[in-house]
Design a protein around this motif. Structure first.
Motif, mmCIF file in Angstrom:
data_model
loop_
_atom_site.group_PDB
_atom_site.id
_atom_site.type_symbol
_atom_site.label_atom_id
_atom_site.label_comp_id
_atom_site.label_asym_id
_atom_site.label_seq_id
_atom_site.Cartn_x
_atom_site.Cartn_y
_atom_site.Cartn_z
ATOM 1 N N ASP A 7 -0.700 -2.177 0.122
ATOM 2 C CA ASP A 7 -1.722 -1.141 -0.128
ATOM 3 C C ASP A 7 -1.151 -0.022 -1.006
ATOM 4 O O ASP A 7 -1.823 0.478 -1.904
ATOM 5 C CB ASP A 7 -2.207 -0.507 1.177
ATOM 6 C CG ASP A 7 -3.001 -1.440 2.071
ATOM 7 O OD1 ASP A 7 -3.568 -2.429 1.555
ATOM 8 O OD2 ASP A 7 -3.042 -1.171 3.292
ATOM 9 N N LEU A 8 0.082 0.373 -0.715
ATOM 10 C CA LEU A 8 0.709 1.447 -1.490
ATOM 11 C C LEU A 8 0.916 1.023 -2.941
ATOM 12 O O LEU A 8 0.651 1.792 -3.867
ATOM 13 C CB LEU A 8 2.037 1.866 -0.847
ATOM 14 C CG LEU A 8 1.888 2.577 0.499
ATOM 15 C CD1 LEU A 8 3.249 2.701 1.184
ATOM 16 C CD2 LEU A 8 1.242 3.945 0.316
ATOM 17 N N GLN A 17 5.516 11.929 1.280
ATOM 18 C CA GLN A 17 6.804 12.609 1.457
ATOM 19 C C GLN A 17 7.956 11.729 0.956
ATOM 20 O O GLN A 17 8.890 12.227 0.342
ATOM 21 C CB GLN A 17 7.014 12.985 2.919
ATOM 22 C CG GLN A 17 6.131 14.121 3.360
ATOM 23 C CD GLN A 17 6.193 14.371 4.859
ATOM 24 O OE1 GLN A 17 6.716 13.559 5.629
ATOM 25 N NE2 GLN A 17 5.636 15.486 5.288
ATOM 26 N N ALA A 18 7.876 10.433 1.206
ATOM 27 C CA ALA A 18 8.920 9.518 0.732
ATOM 28 C C ALA A 18 8.954 9.494 -0.796
ATOM 29 O O ALA A 18 10.032 9.489 -1.403
ATOM 30 C CB ALA A 18 8.689 8.117 1.284
ATOM 31 N N LEU A 19 7.789 9.490 -1.413
ATOM 32 C CA LEU A 19 7.732 9.472 -2.876
ATOM 33 C C LEU A 19 8.253 10.765 -3.475
ATOM 34 O O LEU A 19 8.932 10.753 -4.504
ATOM 35 C CB LEU A 19 6.299 9.222 -3.348
ATOM 36 C CG LEU A 19 5.777 7.820 -3.100
ATOM 37 C CD1 LEU A 19 4.286 7.755 -3.376
ATOM 38 C CD2 LEU A 19 6.534 6.812 -3.952
ATOM 39 N N GLU A 20 7.958 11.895 -2.844
ATOM 40 C CA GLU A 20 8.423 13.175 -3.359
ATOM 41 C C GLU A 20 9.941 13.273 -3.309
ATOM 42 O O GLU A 20 10.538 13.993 -4.098
ATOM 43 C CB GLU A 20 7.785 14.326 -2.596
ATOM 44 C CG GLU A 20 6.320 14.488 -2.938
ATOM 45 C CD GLU A 20 5.603 15.475 -2.034
ATOM 46 O OE1 GLU A 20 6.227 16.015 -1.101
ATOM 47 O OE2 GLU A 20 4.405 15.682 -2.271
ATOM 48 N N PRO A 34 0.697 9.833 -6.333
ATOM 49 C CA PRO A 34 -0.740 9.620 -6.153
ATOM 50 C C PRO A 34 -1.261 10.352 -4.925
ATOM 51 O O PRO A 34 -0.510 10.605 -3.983
ATOM 52 C CB PRO A 34 -0.855 8.104 -5.976
ATOM 53 C CG PRO A 34 0.468 7.687 -5.468
ATOM 54 C CD PRO A 34 1.466 8.629 -6.072
ATOM 55 N N ALA A 35 -2.525 10.686 -4.961
ATOM 56 C CA ALA A 35 -3.157 11.343 -3.815
ATOM 57 C C ALA A 35 -3.542 10.270 -2.802
ATOM 58 O O ALA A 35 -4.475 9.507 -3.028
ATOM 59 C CB ALA A 35 -4.374 12.133 -4.268
ATOM 60 N N LEU A 36 -2.800 10.198 -1.722
ATOM 61 C CA LEU A 36 -3.092 9.256 -0.643
ATOM 62 C C LEU A 36 -3.790 10.013 0.474
ATOM 63 O O LEU A 36 -3.516 11.187 0.697
ATOM 64 C CB LEU A 36 -1.794 8.628 -0.124
ATOM 65 C CG LEU A 36 -0.970 7.840 -1.137
ATOM 66 C CD1 LEU A 36 0.374 7.437 -0.532
ATOM 67 C CD2 LEU A 36 -1.722 6.606 -1.612
ATOM 68 N N ILE A 50 1.389 3.721 -6.775
ATOM 69 C CA ILE A 50 2.475 4.674 -6.534
ATOM 70 C C ILE A 50 3.651 4.488 -7.485
ATOM 71 O O ILE A 50 4.548 5.310 -7.518
ATOM 72 C CB ILE A 50 2.969 4.625 -5.069
ATOM 73 C CG1 ILE A 50 3.617 3.274 -4.750
ATOM 74 C CG2 ILE A 50 1.851 4.958 -4.104
ATOM 75 C CD1 ILE A 50 4.335 3.239 -3.422
ATOM 76 N N GLY A 51 3.643 3.421 -8.258
ATOM 77 C CA GLY A 51 4.694 3.225 -9.250
ATOM 78 C C GLY A 51 5.868 2.385 -8.788
ATOM 79 O O GLY A 51 6.817 2.189 -9.538
#
Length: 132
Positions: free
Chosen positions: A76-77, A118-121, A64-66, A82-83
């Motif tokens: 919040d995330l 960055q953590a999600l990527e 997602p675009a945060l 964010i899944g």
């Protein structure tokens, strides 16, 4: 005329860096999984483009675009879609699989949008957001 490329389970697994078990027990059980187009040995064959479309639409998640500088709590995330759940973020943080918070004011963990993205990527099945 060029024949469409056809793949069998081991080739699909290798192409998408997953186990053959994931292909047969997870992906192929999905209602949107492509219909076999043939058979090679003991394996069903699938059109490579159909498999790619399935993976793009049902497996790989768009991060997602945060907002880069905004501070987000785990809740919040989760709410941003964010899944993963806030509980998963907290569990992964305790196991060293999620980055340390950028801010802990008032005893609340918060991460910037940049840190969370960055953590999600770094997680499997996420792609860099094209928005933002």
């Amino acid at each position: 005329m060029v024949e469409p490329r056809r793949l069998i389970t081991p080739e699909i697994a290798a192409e998408y860096d997953v186990s053959p078990h994931t292909v047969t027990k997870s992906w192929s059980q999905h209602t949107a999984w492509p219909t076999p187009v043939g058979k090679r040995g003991r394996y069903k064959e699938y059109d490579a483009q159909d498999v790619d479309n399935f993976v793009r639409n049902h497996v790989r998640r768009q991060a997602p675009a945060l907002k880069p500088r905004r501070l987000y709590t785990a809740q919040d995330l989760e709410a941003a879609g964010i899944g993963i759940t806030a509980g998963t973020i907290r569990a992964d943080l305790s196991r060293g699989r999620w980055p340390n918070p950028d801010d802990t004011t008032g005893g609340v963990n918060r991460w910037t949008g940049t840190t969370a993205t960055q953590a999600l990527e770094g997680r499997r099945n996420y792609r860099r957001s094209t928005q933002g």
